[in-house]
Each structure stands twice: as structure tokens, then as C-alpha cells.
Design a protein around this motif. Structure first.
Motif, PDB file in Angstrom:
ATOM      1  N   PRO A 143       0.832  -1.205   0.000  1.00 37.14           N
ATOM      2  CA  PRO A 143       0.000   0.000   0.000  1.00 37.14           C
ATOM      3  C   PRO A 143       0.867   1.256   0.000  1.00 37.14           C
ATOM      4  O   PRO A 143       2.050   1.225   0.383  1.00 37.14           O
ATOM      5  N   SER A 144       0.281   2.347  -0.391  1.00 38.89           N
ATOM      6  CA  SER A 144       0.973   3.630  -0.350  1.00 38.89           C
ATOM      7  C   SER A 144       1.374   3.949   1.082  1.00 38.89           C
ATOM      8  O   SER A 144       0.583   3.777   2.015  1.00 38.89           O
ATOM      9  N   GLY A 145       2.608   4.395   1.263  1.00 39.85           N
ATOM     10  CA  GLY A 145       3.086   4.797   2.577  1.00 39.85           C
ATOM     11  C   GLY A 145       3.682   3.689   3.407  1.00 39.85           C
ATOM     12  O   GLY A 145       4.219   3.948   4.490  1.00 39.85           O
ATOM     13  N   ALA A 146       3.602   2.445   2.949  1.00 38.69           N
ATOM     14  CA  ALA A 146       4.186   1.333   3.699  1.00 38.69           C
ATOM     15  C   ALA A 146       5.709   1.376   3.609  1.00 38.69           C
ATOM     16  O   ALA A 146       6.277   1.783   2.599  1.00 38.69           O
ATOM     17  N   ARG A 147       6.363   0.920   4.678  1.00 39.10           N
ATOM     18  CA  ARG A 147       7.830   0.908   4.731  1.00 39.10           C
ATOM     19  C   ARG A 147       8.311  -0.497   5.081  1.00 39.10           C
ATOM     20  O   ARG A 147       7.887  -1.070   6.082  1.00 39.10           O
ATOM     21  N   VAL A 148       9.186  -1.062   4.256  1.00 38.13           N
ATOM     22  CA  VAL A 148       9.717  -2.404   4.500  1.00 38.13           C
ATOM     23  C   VAL A 148      10.780  -2.338   5.591  1.00 38.13           C
ATOM     24  O   VAL A 148      11.731  -1.555   5.504  1.00 38.13           O
ATOM     25  N   THR A 149      10.636  -3.172   6.618  1.00 38.79           N
ATOM     26  CA  THR A 149      11.622  -3.233   7.703  1.00 38.79           C
ATOM     27  C   THR A 149      12.334  -4.573   7.767  1.00 38.79           C
ATOM     28  O   THR A 149      13.268  -4.733   8.548  1.00 38.79           O
ATOM     29  N   GLY A 150      11.886  -5.538   6.955  1.00 37.72           N
ATOM     30  CA  GLY A 150      12.528  -6.843   6.945  1.00 37.72           C
ATOM     31  C   GLY A 150      12.267  -7.563   5.636  1.00 37.72           C
ATOM     32  O   GLY A 150      11.195  -7.423   5.047  1.00 37.72           O
ATOM     33  N   ALA A 151      13.265  -8.325   5.174  1.00 35.31           N
ATOM     34  CA  ALA A 151      13.139  -8.992   3.877  1.00 35.31           C
ATOM     35  C   ALA A 151      14.199 -10.081   3.757  1.00 35.31           C
ATOM     36  O   ALA A 151      15.158 -10.148   4.533  1.00 35.31           O
ATOM     37  N   ASN A 152      14.023 -10.936   2.762  1.00 34.76           N
ATOM     38  CA  ASN A 152      15.084 -11.811   2.264  1.00 34.76           C
ATOM     39  C   ASN A 152      14.852 -11.999   0.774  1.00 34.76           C
ATOM     40  O   ASN A 152      13.935 -11.395   0.197  1.00 34.76           O
ATOM     41  N   GLU A 153      15.660 -12.809   0.126  1.00 34.82           N
ATOM     42  CA  GLU A 153      15.543 -12.946  -1.327  1.00 34.82           C
ATOM     43  C   GLU A 153      14.215 -13.544  -1.739  1.00 34.82           C
ATOM     44  O   GLU A 153      13.673 -13.215  -2.795  1.00 34.82           O
ATOM     45  N   PHE A 154      13.664 -14.427  -0.913  1.00 31.59           N
ATOM     46  CA  PHE A 154      12.409 -15.098  -1.257  1.00 31.59           C
ATOM     47  C   PHE A 154      11.199 -14.209  -0.994  1.00 31.59           C
ATOM     48  O   PHE A 154      10.202 -14.267  -1.718  1.00 31.59           O
ATOM     49  N   CYS A 155      11.266 -13.408   0.051  1.00 29.55           N
ATOM     50  CA  CYS A 155      10.120 -12.599   0.496  1.00 29.55           C
ATOM     51  C   CYS A 155      10.584 -11.161   0.705  1.00 29.55           C
ATOM     52  O   CYS A 155      11.130 -10.824   1.756  1.00 29.55           O
TER      53      CYS A 155
END
Length: 226
Positions: A143-155
Motif C-alpha cells: 500500500p501507499s506509505g508502507a515501509r519495509v523493515t525486513g526482507a530476504n531474497e524469497f520474500c
């Protein structure tokens, strides 16, 4: 502080005697923080009267898809927007992570890359954390305004923040290796590729960051906001 747990699914019947319901897992994860809990089985159309019924909210995981046609999904999305508009803290886990994104304008779908199962590492704000995963669905558009704080290559959208009142995580800090093994032996058969389940079982037994993320969740819920 009263925390409302919005239960969106039930564990397999075969695991109930050992593990109980999902709300109990969150009560255990957040134990020691002086929370009072109230459970609403929204999957069974048991909803709070309004977002005022609790000071903070948690949405659990589910075997259902956020994009599926269930009568309880539209009112849950309405409640999510009400919680957001009132500025109350909200945490979503797995399905909760997905339904919040969908309710706020994002997109969820069955990921064409397949499943993530068992102990999985994520980059969370520059640090590596290990949590148990059990999902094929993913948030594919934020959504607009969302900020990613965690990730990996799969997700790539594994942990997401919306302002300072909503935080969500795709993985399961409330699941131990024993519950993942239970899912492998019940829901996984014929659904998740055997090689993924074997690999997940082989990775079990090491340290995880459940307690760390649980404390992050508790601090997020208790945070004093203007």
C-alpha cells in the motif's frame, strides 16, 4: 493494557491437545508485559463491537487466503481501517500481515515462487533474525506509505511498517520448531513439496529470535504515541 487478538484460523485438530489455539501462542509470546487479552474468533464471525474494545490489536495467521471469498474478510478489512484511523497499535502475523496490506490498498497472491517452510533468516533493520515460516501466499504490492523493515531474497516484503501504529511480519514468531513439525505431519502432506518439508525438519533445533521479536511486538504495542 488490553490487547485484542483477532483469530483468523484454527490449528489442525490433531495438534490441538498439545498446542491449543493460536491466541494462546500469542499470550505465551507476550507473557510478562502486564497485558490483558481478549480473543475474538473473527474466522467464526465473532467480531468486537468496535476498535474501541481494546487498546491494541493482533491479527493471527490462518490457513485461508486474504484474497478468498469468506464472509468474515470484508468486515475484518473494515475493522483494520477503523483501527488505523483511530491510531491504535496493530500487529499482523502471516495472514495478518497479508490482510492488513490488502485492506490498506496492497495486493496479496499465491506466490509463484512456491513455499517458505521452517527456520528462515531475514534481514531486519540491518540485523539477521531467524523465525519459522509457513506460507505460500505473499504480499506482492505494498500500500501507499508502507515501509519495509525486513526482507530476504524469497520474500521482499517480509516485515512492513505503516506509520508508527502498524507493524506486520510474514513469518511466525509464535511458532516453535515443534509446531512446524506438527504442521509438516498434518497440513503439509500433499500440499508442500516433500523436499521443502524434509529440509525444514533438518534445519530445526537451533536458536531462533522468537523472544526478540516478541519483545519488539510488546514494545510496539506499549509505545507512547502522541
Amino acid at each position: 493494557m488490553k490487547i485484542g487478538i483477532l483469530v483468523t484460523g484454527h490449528p489442525p485438530d490433531e495438534l490441538y491437545d498439545q498446542f491449543g489455539e493460536y491466541d494462546g501462542m500469542f499470550r505465551a509470546l507476550l507473557d510478562g508485559n502486564n497485558f490483558e487479552f481478549a480473543t475474538y474468533n473473527v474466522v467464526d464471525n465473532q467480531f468486537p463491537k468496535s476498535a474501541e474494545q481494546a487498546d491494541g490489536w493482533i491479527i493471527t495467521g490462518s490457513r485461508h487466503g486474504a484474497y478468498e471469498d469468506h464472509p468474515w474478510i470484508p468486515p475484518l478489512e473494515n475493522l483494520i481501517r477503523e483501527i488505523r484511523d483511530m491510531g491504535k497499535p496493530l500487529i499482523g502475523v502471516c495472514f495478518g500481515h497479508q490482510i492488513i496490506a490488502q485492506a490498506l490498498g496492497g495486493k496479496v497472491e499465491k506466490f509463484n515462487g512456491g513455499w517458505s517452510v521452517g527456520r528462515t533468516e531475514y534481514d531486519h533493520d540491518g540485523q539477521t533474525v531467524t523465525l519459522n515460516a509457513w506460507h505460500q501466499d505473499q504480499v506482492v504490492e505494498l500500500p501507499s506509505g508502507a515501509r519495509v523493515t525486513g526482507a530476504n531474497e524469497f520474500c521482499k516484503y517480509a516485515m512492513v511498517a505503516y506509520g508508527d501504529t502498524i507493524w506486520t511480519v510474514q513469518a511466525h514468531p509464535e511458532y516453535g520448531d515443534d509446531f512446524i513439525q506438527g504442521l509438516i505431519e498434518t497440513r503439509g502432506k500433499g500440499l508442500v513439496p516433500d523436499e521443502l518439508m524434509i529440509a525444514a525438519a533438518n534445519r530445526a533445533g537451533g536458536p531462533d529470535d522468537n523472544a526478540k521479536i516478541g519483545q519488539l511486538m510488546a514494545s510496539f504495542l506499549k509505545k507512547v504515541r502522541a
